[in-house]
Design an enzyme around this catalytic site. Structure first.
Site, mmCIF file in Angstrom:
data_model
loop_
_atom_site.group_PDB
_atom_site.id
_atom_site.type_symbol
_atom_site.label_atom_id
_atom_site.label_comp_id
_atom_site.label_asym_id
_atom_site.label_seq_id
_atom_site.Cartn_x
_atom_site.Cartn_y
_atom_site.Cartn_z
ATOM 1 N N TYR A 471 -0.504 2.690 -8.391
ATOM 2 C CA TYR A 471 -1.244 3.955 -8.295
ATOM 3 C C TYR A 471 -2.643 3.912 -8.894
ATOM 4 O O TYR A 471 -3.082 4.874 -9.500
ATOM 5 C CB TYR A 471 -0.453 5.104 -8.934
ATOM 6 C CG TYR A 471 1.037 5.054 -8.703
ATOM 7 C CD1 TYR A 471 1.553 4.945 -7.414
ATOM 8 C CD2 TYR A 471 1.937 5.107 -9.762
ATOM 9 C CE1 TYR A 471 2.923 4.890 -7.189
ATOM 10 C CE2 TYR A 471 3.306 5.054 -9.544
ATOM 11 C CZ TYR A 471 3.798 4.936 -8.256
ATOM 12 O OH TYR A 471 5.151 4.880 -8.027
ATOM 13 N N HIS A 472 -3.391 2.847 -8.664
ATOM 14 C CA HIS A 472 -4.730 2.750 -9.246
ATOM 15 C C HIS A 472 -5.797 2.379 -8.212
ATOM 16 O O HIS A 472 -6.591 1.462 -8.441
ATOM 17 C CB HIS A 472 -4.734 1.705 -10.377
ATOM 18 C CG HIS A 472 -3.762 1.992 -11.466
ATOM 19 N ND1 HIS A 472 -3.190 0.994 -12.243
ATOM 20 C CD2 HIS A 472 -3.252 3.167 -11.919
ATOM 21 C CE1 HIS A 472 -2.378 1.538 -13.131
ATOM 22 N NE2 HIS A 472 -2.393 2.861 -12.950
ATOM 23 N N PRO A 473 -5.898 3.074 -7.079
ATOM 24 C CA PRO A 473 -6.921 2.732 -6.085
ATOM 25 C C PRO A 473 -8.313 3.150 -6.550
ATOM 26 O O PRO A 473 -8.501 4.242 -7.087
ATOM 27 C CB PRO A 473 -6.491 3.524 -4.850
ATOM 28 C CG PRO A 473 -5.777 4.716 -5.417
ATOM 29 C CD PRO A 473 -5.065 4.214 -6.641
#
Length: 539
Positions: A471-473
């Protein structure tokens, strides 16, 4: 309606900006959020993140999917993103991690002057109200409450002991002088007062206390459809609110804070982006910026899950649900206990090779079984351990599926497209397996989910079959001083006056850690760039 500033996106960055810019009573600010109000019990109660992250049903979650990923056996990845005031800070694990100081020095070396560690640390400190008080690394009086967990599980402490048995040193603060080591994560959580134990999202920290200001307007469930550009200047945002089309005009600036997926999508829908992409959808080109949507970087996560022989973890069974119910009642009274847990309680930052100058692997240890983002449920008690490569070489892109603003963006992270990432992830997986077999975890260790024969080929196949985002775009509206940058070092969109992007999409390179705290730092710094008023230094 007309305002000085119109901000698109009420997520981690948008909430910070709306609060900071509206501190000037002479400036009017409008914040537009497509989701809800960000105050419901699913957001406030930390443990209920498990009910939101799966997207089944879509509670405060855009629940995007990627394009089929060749590096993941053609699977479509899942991309949870917060859809409420607070954005993804409303549905994440509350972990407060800044990354390594060298990451920001790398930004400066890439042409982002002023974004080195010495240039960003004051904004991290300004944002933070650390439970231990202010010092050289932490702020003591900022809006964002940060502190240690109130009651981590015994198994999490056993995980740290397991790491120590593997010669991984213990650390008390991943945001202190040295990131490397194993320890407990600090969390963005109310530490005292009537909200003690509740999630301290960006909305709860910054926006809600500012909502009474007469110069701040907040619109929820309002979909932004297009930035209006007139004679080379962004002058308004067209939105759809309660089924009606409206135009909100901006006297000074339009600011996009819609995230690594939403900001490039809205730019392209507005005619700002790669001419080839715009032309394919019949969108008139306002400004040809080929790198809009490019440079998508993300942390690919590989997980090991185990059944637990002890019951002091989170379990999907009558006893486990009963424990969780009792924990909910305790949390409502005291703000403590299992319901206050971030679930990802412990972690570690490791180097895959001794010659590296900083950790390139991160572990999240979770006190429940997390399989496919909680979309595959397993009966019984269990726990999980996750590992990701912090600085992947693979990079993808965000594009359009069409011209409908309500359609999801086209997301292609291109996971494992660079073979170096797979090799580093396999090294990390081997280390993680040894940690999970350490004596300290023996009292809990039960059956392993998805076992394999331990060969290199089997490990690679398991990674390709099950790995997905943590969850780190970031990176899709890259900041820089070169000709290909999307925004300059003041975050102004190149070639379009009155338009900025302020969110994780401006990162030129993915940082070595969770991205929520850095996103709020970006917005704190942007507030000074946009509106250079005197704000108190952190203490």
């Amino acid at each position: 309606m007309e305002f000085d500033y119109v901000i698109v996106g009420g997520g981690s960055a948008g909430c910070v900006l709306a609060a900071r810019l509206s501190e000037d009573p002479n400036a009017t600010v409008c914040l537009i959020e497509a989701g809800g109000g960000g105050r419901d019990i699913f957001i406030r109660a930390p443990a209920l993140v498990a009910a939101m992250v799966s997207g089944r049903p879509k509670i405060n979650n855009w629940a995007f999917h990627t394009e089929p990923q060749p590096g993941l056996n053609g699977r479509r990845g899942f991309q949870p993103r917060g859809k409420a005031l607070g954005g993804s800070s409303a549905i994440n694990a509350m972990l407060y991690v800044r990354g390594h100081s060298g990451d920001y020095d790398d930004w400066a070396d890439m042409g982002c002057e002023g974004w080195d560690w010495s240039g960003v640390l004051p904004y991290f400190r300004r944002s933070e109200r650390f439970a231990g008080g202010g010092d050289a690394f932490h702020g003591g009086d900022g809006p964002l409450q940060v502190g240690p967990q109130s009651a981590p599980r015994k198994i999490t402490r056993a995980f740290i002991e397991a790491c120590e048995s593997m010669q991984i040193r213990r650390t008390a603060d991943f945001n202190g002088p040295a990131q490397e080591g194993a320890g407990l994560y600090h969390v963005t959580q109310f530490q005292d007062g009537p909200q003690r134990g509740e999630r301290c999202s960006a909305a709860a920290a910054y926006l809600f206390p500012a909502m009474g200001r007469g110069n701040l307007t907040v619109l929820t469930r309002a979909l932004s459809e297009k930035v209006v550009v007139e004679e080379g200047r962004a002058t308004a945002v067209r939105i759809r609110h309660h089924g009606r089309a409206r135009v909100l005009r901006a006297r000074r600036e339009v600011i996009l804070s819609a995230g690594a997926f939403g900001s490039p999508q809205l730019l392209m829908l507005s005619g700002i982006g790669p001419a080839e992409e715009l032309g394919a959808h019949g969108i008139p080109v306002i400004r040809d910026l080929p790198q809009v949507g490019r440079n998508l970087q993300d942390h690919l996560d590989y997980v090991l899950s185990y059944k637990s022989r002890r019951r002091d973890v989170v379990g999907l069974n009558p006893r486990g649900l009963g424990r969780l119910g009792r924990a909910g009642l305790r949390w409502r009274k005291t703000g403590q206990g299992l319901f206050a847990s971030p679930m990802a309680e412990g972690g570690a930052f490791l180097r895959s090779a001794p010659g590296l100058d900083r950790p390139d692997l991160q572990i999240h240890f979770v006190i429940g079984i997390v399989d496919d983002h909680m979309r595959k449920l397993h009966f019984g008690d269990g726990y999980s351990c996750h590992i990701c490569v912090l600085r992947p070489h693979s990079a993808g892109r965000v594009g359009l599926h069409g011209t409908n603003p309500s359609a999801a963006p086209r997301i292609d992270p291109a996971y494992l497209s660079d073979p170096r990432d797979l090799e580093t992830l396999k090294q990390g997986a081997r280390v993680m397996e040894r940690i999970m077999q350490a004596d300290a975890l023996t009292p809990w260790r039960g059956e392993r989910l998805y076992p394999h024969d331990g060969s290199d080929r089997a490990l690679e196949e398991d990674i390709r079959s099950r790995a997905d985002t943590i969850y780190h775009p970031v990176g899709t509206c890259r900041m820089g001083s070169d000709a290909d940058a999307v925004v300059d070092t003041a975050l102004r969109v190149i070639g379009v006056a009155g338009l900025r992007v302020v969110d994780a999409s401006i990162m030129p390179k993915l940082i070595g850690g969770n991205t929520n705290a850095p996103t709020m730092m970006i917005a704190e710094k942007a507030a000074d760039l946009i509106q250079p008023v005197q704000r108190p230094a952190p203490v």
